[in-house]
Design a protein around this motif. Sequence first.
Motif, PDB file in Angstrom:
ATOM      1  N   ALA A 126       0.845  -1.199   0.000  1.00  0.00           N
ATOM      2  CA  ALA A 126       0.000   0.000   0.000  1.00  0.00           C
ATOM      3  C   ALA A 126       0.874   1.241   0.000  1.00  0.00           C
ATOM      4  N   ILE A 127       0.677   2.093  -0.996  1.00  0.00           N
ATOM      5  CA  ILE A 127       1.503   3.285  -1.166  1.00  0.00           C
ATOM      6  C   ILE A 127       0.698   4.528  -0.811  1.00  0.00           C
ATOM      7  N   ALA A 128       1.076   5.188   0.272  1.00  0.00           N
ATOM      8  CA  ALA A 128       0.476   6.407   0.830  1.00  0.00           C
ATOM      9  C   ALA A 128      -0.527   6.063   1.923  1.00  0.00           C
ATOM     10  N   THR A 129      -0.709   6.997   2.822  1.00  0.00           N
ATOM     11  CA  THR A 129      -1.489   6.750   4.044  1.00  0.00           C
ATOM     12  C   THR A 129      -2.934   6.322   3.781  1.00  0.00           C
ATOM     13  N   PRO A 130      -3.720   7.028   2.961  1.00  0.00           N
ATOM     14  CA  PRO A 130      -5.106   6.586   2.759  1.00  0.00           C
ATOM     15  C   PRO A 130      -5.198   5.175   2.174  1.00  0.00           C
ATOM     16  N   ALA A 131      -4.264   4.826   1.300  1.00  0.00           N
ATOM     17  CA  ALA A 131      -4.254   3.473   0.733  1.00  0.00           C
ATOM     18  C   ALA A 131      -3.956   2.450   1.817  1.00  0.00           C
ATOM     19  N   ALA A 132      -2.983   2.747   2.665  1.00  0.00           N
ATOM     20  CA  ALA A 132      -2.624   1.823   3.746  1.00  0.00           C
ATOM     21  C   ALA A 132      -3.758   1.677   4.750  1.00  0.00           C
ATOM     22  N   GLN A 133      -4.445   2.769   5.056  1.00  0.00           N
ATOM     23  CA  GLN A 133      -5.565   2.706   5.998  1.00  0.00           C
ATOM     24  C   GLN A 133      -6.703   1.844   5.451  1.00  0.00           C
TER      25      GLN A 133
END
Length: 348
Positions: A126-133
């Motif tokens: 997951a690349i970037a915070t919203p994607a990881a969340q």
Amino acid sequence: MKKLIRIAALSLSACIAASLTACSSSVPVATTEAAPSSEAPSKESASETTADAQESKSADGKVFKIGVLQLVQHAALDKTNEGFIAALNDAGISYEVDQQNASGEQSACQTIAEKFVNDNDDLIYAIATPAAQAVAAATTQIPIVLSAVTDPAGSGLVASNDAPGGNVTGTSDLTPVKEQIDLLKQILPDAKNVGILFCSAESNSEIQADMARKACDAAGLKHEDYTVSSSNEIQTVVESMIGKVDVIYAPTDNTVAAGMATVTQVATDNKIPVICGEEGMVDAGGLATYGIDYYQLGYMAGQQAAEILSQGKSPAEIPIGYLSADKCKLTVNEEAAQTLGIDVSKLK
């Protein structure tokens, strides 16, 4: 022409410690047997590795299914993706990768995350915070490696950055914000008012904005937040800064990075320089940055993924990774400096 200068004098690790206290296509790839390298290769050598890798499979014949969720397309995240794939190839594992881009939409992140879970992928990147969340909310079983997330613990993705404790680990793109504000002072000694531009929907950006506020206070600079909730608001918000700020500071915010062409068009037309969080934003018209190498960041995440897939390591036991100071670079856009009438010769 912009000029790239690599700097190793400042201690990014010290900055990190202080900052954390303060605050779609499926592509089959089979790789040759090789040990993970502690240093990322050049992009040219990575391309050669990929070409060679497609000719053979790893010794045990296992082909792993990897889902890649990238929040949005812009230079920094693209490089993070490239570095990840290069590290997998160098690790000698065989895999199929499902590359998905959410185009900056949180709802798309959730849909893609659910797809990867339903596909029973072996690992999700997951690349970037919203994607990881979104991915972390979709599964507690499938190993997740994240990247380009400023503070995974602060964003609720891991129990702590030193000991994640769950199914998530990865690499942080925490930038040397204090040093970037120091750079601002060095280039623009007469600046008094700083506009801090970021997306209010990104928790990683709020963390950096808070660091920037404190750095501005320490430097004797006045500051004001200018926030957007989507890319559609960028032009209006930047226009609202005209006559109010001497310089814009834009951290490694994905919404702003993807819309840098708009930011710099308005700012440059009105003689407002932009100090950026990362190199790709300078390439898009910003004035300067002192920041990390996102290709190297992705490569480190790829090494973590290889350890999980080929060595059976648990994400819970792999600390969040950070890039060392020698991976930081000073990037100056000399064309923008000339247009703005700013002397950057002392930075050479």
